[in-house]
Design a protein around this motif. Structure first.
Motif, PDB file in Angstrom:
ATOM      1  N   UNK A   5      10.414   2.690   0.488  1.00  0.00           N
ATOM      2  CA  UNK A   5      10.218   2.742  -0.976  1.00  0.00           C
ATOM      3  C   UNK A   5      10.213   1.374  -1.656  1.00  0.00           C
ATOM      4  N   UNK A   6      10.931   0.386  -1.106  1.00  0.00           N
ATOM      5  CA  UNK A   6      10.922  -0.955  -1.684  1.00  0.00           C
ATOM      6  C   UNK A   6       9.727  -1.779  -1.208  1.00  0.00           C
ATOM      7  N   UNK A   7       8.947  -1.222  -0.293  1.00  0.00           N
ATOM      8  CA  UNK A   7       7.802  -1.952   0.233  1.00  0.00           C
ATOM      9  C   UNK A   7       8.173  -3.023   1.229  1.00  0.00           C
TER      10      UNK A   7
ATOM     11  N   UNK B  12       0.830  -1.208   0.000  1.00  0.00           N
ATOM     12  CA  UNK B  12       0.000   0.000   0.000  1.00  0.00           C
ATOM     13  C   UNK B  12       0.861   1.254   0.000  1.00  0.00           C
ATOM     14  N   UNK B  13       0.302   2.333  -0.488  1.00  0.00           N
ATOM     15  CA  UNK B  13       1.064   3.571  -0.621  1.00  0.00           C
ATOM     16  C   UNK B  13       1.600   4.049   0.721  1.00  0.00           C
TER      17      UNK B  13
ATOM     18  N   UNK C 183       8.259  17.580   9.012  1.00  0.00           N
ATOM     19  CA  UNK C 183       7.364  16.443   8.787  1.00  0.00           C
ATOM     20  C   UNK C 183       7.935  15.157   9.387  1.00  0.00           C
ATOM     21  N   UNK C 184       7.084  14.139   9.544  1.00  0.00           N
ATOM     22  CA  UNK C 184       7.560  12.876  10.110  1.00  0.00           C
ATOM     23  C   UNK C 184       8.710  12.293   9.288  1.00  0.00           C
ATOM     24  N   UNK C 185       9.610  11.589   9.964  1.00  0.00           N
ATOM     25  CA  UNK C 185      10.735  10.946   9.302  1.00  0.00           C
ATOM     26  C   UNK C 185      10.503   9.443   9.235  1.00  0.00           C
ATOM     27  N   UNK C 186      11.094   8.826   8.222  1.00  0.00           N
ATOM     28  CA  UNK C 186      10.884   7.400   8.000  1.00  0.00           C
ATOM     29  C   UNK C 186      12.205   6.658   8.016  1.00  0.00           C
TER      30      UNK C 186
END
Length: 277
Positions: free
Chosen positions: A76-78, A68-69, A90-93
């Motif tokens: 990014x690779x899911x 899912x998006x 903004x939130x960081x990933x």
């Protein structure tokens, strides 16, 4: 093998057993959101670390095969696990890699500044020995697990069993070295507490006792100290709370056991002889 034909079972999309209870306890928004897949061992080791380090988090189940998006926004690779750090604007990933576990390092850093708990011993040399243990797990034991499970030819399965046994024995030797030189690390020693190497290897050792046992009739190595370590690991609250019922693993790993095409990025890497993603 206990089953000679692929019954077409599909992977589960929700935790069961103790893991489901833990999910329900972490359903509310927190500064950290853990994007997870219920059957994924890479998720389980970060999850168990969060539990042990007592870091508040929200558990967010996603289907990593549908990608899912909202998952792609943080990974990014899911791939799972992934963390969303909501305290930033903004939130960081952060997302996990088997070879470059940036996410796990970030979790440990957060704990060092908040709960002051650690999965590493304070002594620098002991800490280096733990890193040797985890490096062996990531580079040798984990790939051996998948090669053994995905092998279809009987000779390849025999070879895979030997390789996996050797990988476990080599880990035991690293544990024993730490015991000789620094008095032991993690749960290997009686009276010890959950350590980083326990968390890193635990999910695959656990799956060896159900998935490999069911599909490859695998038997764990024998030995008083090894069996005592297994009991301490599987019964440790932080690990046990992230385990689902056996059915979830048997169903979800059937596709690996019969090496279905495009089972996962990990399975594809094993089949092609590449490093894990």
């Amino acid at each position: 093998m206990s089953s000679t034909t692929d019954s077409g079972k599909v992977y589960h999309r929700e935790c069961t057993g103790p893991a489901l209870e833990t999910v329900q306890q972490h359903a509310h928004d927190q500064d950290i959101t853990l994007f997870a897949g219920c059957f994924c061992p890479f998720v389980q080791r970060v999850w168990a670390a969060l539990e042990y380090l007592q870091i508040p988090y929200k558990y967010y189940e996603v289907d990593p095969y549908q990608k899912p998006q909202e998952l792609l926004n943080v990974s990014p690779k899911g791939l799972v696990p992934a963390l969303m750090l909501n305290a930033f604007n903004p939130p960081r990933a952060l997302n996990e890699s088997t070879c470059h576990p940036r996410l796990s390092r970030r979790v440990r850093l957060i704990a060092s500044k908040s709960t002051h708990r650690s999965l590493f011993p304070p002594d620098p040399y002991a800490k280096a020995l733990v890193r040797l243990q985890s490096d062996h797990i990531n580079r040798t034991l984990v790939p051996a697990f998948y090669r053994y499970l995905q092998a279809q030819d009987p000779e390849a399965q025999i070879s895979g069993e030997k390789e996996f046994h050797v990988a476990i024995q080599s880990l035991v030797e690293l544990f024993e070295r730490a015991e000789r030189e620094v008095g032991g690390t993690g749960l290997w020693v009686e009276g010890g507490d959950l350590g980083w190497a326990d968390v890193v290897v635990g999910p695959w050792i656990f799956r060896a006792t159900n998935v490999l046992k069911h599909y490859r009739e695998f038997e764990m190595p024998r030995g008083t100290k090894f069996e005592a370590w297994l009991r301490r690991l599987f019964e440790h609250p932080s690990f046990k709370k992230t385990c689902s019922s056996e059915e979830l693993y048997l169903d979800s790993y059937e596709r690996y056991a019969f090496n279905r095409p495009n089972t996962s990025q990990v399975a594809n890497a094993i089949n092609s002889g590449r490093g894990l993603p």
